[in-house]
Scaffold this active site. Structure first.
Site: not given
Ligand code: ADP
Length: 394
Positions: A8, A89, A178, A208, A237, A281, A328, A331, A380
């Protein structure tokens, strides 16, 4: 046993996983960030070793050299010929690609032709394709498109209410993104429910974010559009806005079109509303402190998602499942709870205890919930590796 490299590549980053197929065992993975800088970061890990270094990485060629060197030095492979295929990708496949494809000169030309639809992404993906061709001569390369999964959307879903000629002459339509993640997550739900024709609403919530309505393994609608700027409120965004805002703000602020576009891409969303951060977070920390704009940003974020879920529930004629994925989605129990609480009129019921679990596939809804809710960590790279194997075997 075949070793497949899933790649990627972005403008200044390169993520990779070397996967043993068909066992789907990750042999090595990592990412290289800040390519082009003196203080680039090289991150490489296997089950046994973790290697994180800061060093100058002047370009993508050198990044790929480091990655290959890492695989050999750490004895993951002895020889480059052990790599059976490389899957890339590629962000935009336009209307041309509704599936992954083995890369040849014609495919490269097609991806180049589509590049004006994704000028920030496709050129970097192409660059990586060409570098791997040069560094691992003769290896089979496969392009896996973010847009391909959404090519099954019906015309009534993908057209905008603009002059039809815009579509015919300029390709103005919803493409969606996605797709690899939506496809992976919905296929996991099908497996878990043991239902091939499952109707699933996938919520990919990362920096995103997009939702996808999946009916029997096919995307029938998604929230991103002509570009990944639209749909949900995202980290930075804006998501859906009235297009008339753009010219209005240009005239009020005397900013150029590209400055306004930059504001909508980089200064909006959770960051723009909270004035604090794009990182969920940080928003959650703000909520804890009682920060009003963080509370507002989170409410706007979850409201929009719940609104789309309810409309996709109708489009699907009743969804079987809602699946959360992405940083998000995987997590943040708080975000999932706020979204599902907003759907209580549909009879969706969260199990607060199950919702606390992290890091694995989990059912998070109550027994009598009308729609089952899941957390499904996306993968992915596995989808990319599977597609490489499928196309090699064809
Ligand atoms: P991308 O779209 O860049 O691939 P990710 O899927 O890695 O992004 O997601 C990034 C988001 O996930 C950020 O907003 C980050 O705060 C959130 N995130 C990661 N870990 C946690 C957590 N433990 N609690 C809340 N949000 C989290």
């Amino acid at each position: 046993m075949k070793k497949i490299l899933a790649i990627n590549a972005g403008s200044s980053s390169l993520k990779f996983k070397l996967i043993n197929m068909p066992e789907e065992i990750v042999l090595a993975e990592g990412n290289i960030e800040r390519i082009g800088k003196e203080d680039a970061i090289f991150n490489f890990k296997t089950n046994e070793v973790k290697d994180k270094r800061t060093l100058a990485i002047r370009n993508h060629e050198y990044a790929v050299e480091l990655l290959i060197k890492g695989l050999i030095e750490k004895a993951i492979i002895k020889d480059l010929r052990e790599i059976t295929g490389v899957g890339h990708r590629v962000v935009h496949g336009g209307e041309k690609f509704n599936d992954s494809v083995v890369i040849d000169a014609d495919v490269i030309k097609e991806i180049e032709n589509i590049s004006d639809l994704a000028p920030l992404h496709n050129p970097h993906n192409l660059k990586a394709i060409k570098i791997f061709q040069a560094k691992i001569p003769g290896v089979i390369e496969v392009a896996v498109f973010d847009t391909a999964f959404h090519q099954s959307m019906p015309k009534e879903a993908y057209l905008y209410g603009v002059p039809y000629e815009w579509y015919l002459n300029y390709g103005i339509r919803k493409y969606g993104f996605h797709g690899t993640s939506h496809q992976y997550v919905s296929s996991r739900v099908e497996k878990i429910l043991n239902k091939k024709d499952a109707k699933t609403i996938v919520c990919h919530l990362g920096n995103g974010g997009s939702l996808c309505a999946v009916n029997a393994g096919k995307s029938i609608d998604t929230t991103m559009g002509f570009t990944p700027l639209t749909g949900l409120i995202m980290g930075t965004r804006c998501g859906d806005i009235d297009p008339a805002i753009i010219s209005f703000m240009m005239s009020k602020t005397k900013k150029s079109l590209s400055e306004i576009e930059n504001d909508l891409n980089k200064k909006s969303g959770l960051l723009g509303i909270s004035g604090r951060s794009n990182d969920s977070r940080e928003i959650e920390a703000g909520i804890e402190e009682g920060d009003e704009r963080s509370i507002l940003a989170q409410r706007m974020f979850t409201r929009k998602i719940a609104t789309y879920i309810s409309s996709y529930h109708v489009l699907l004629d009743g969804a079987d499942a809602i699946a959360f994925t992405g940083g998000i989605g995987e997590n943040s129990p708080l975000t999932r709870q706020e979204i599902i609480d907003r759907l209580s009129v549909l009879g969706v019921k969260l199990d607060p205890e199950l919702n606390k679990k992290r890091g694995a596939e989990n059912l998070i809804s109550q027994e009598d919930s009308t729609i089952k809710c899941f957390v499904i960590p996306t993968n992915e790279e596995i989808m990319i590796a599977r597609d490489v194997i499928r196309l090699i075997n064809q």
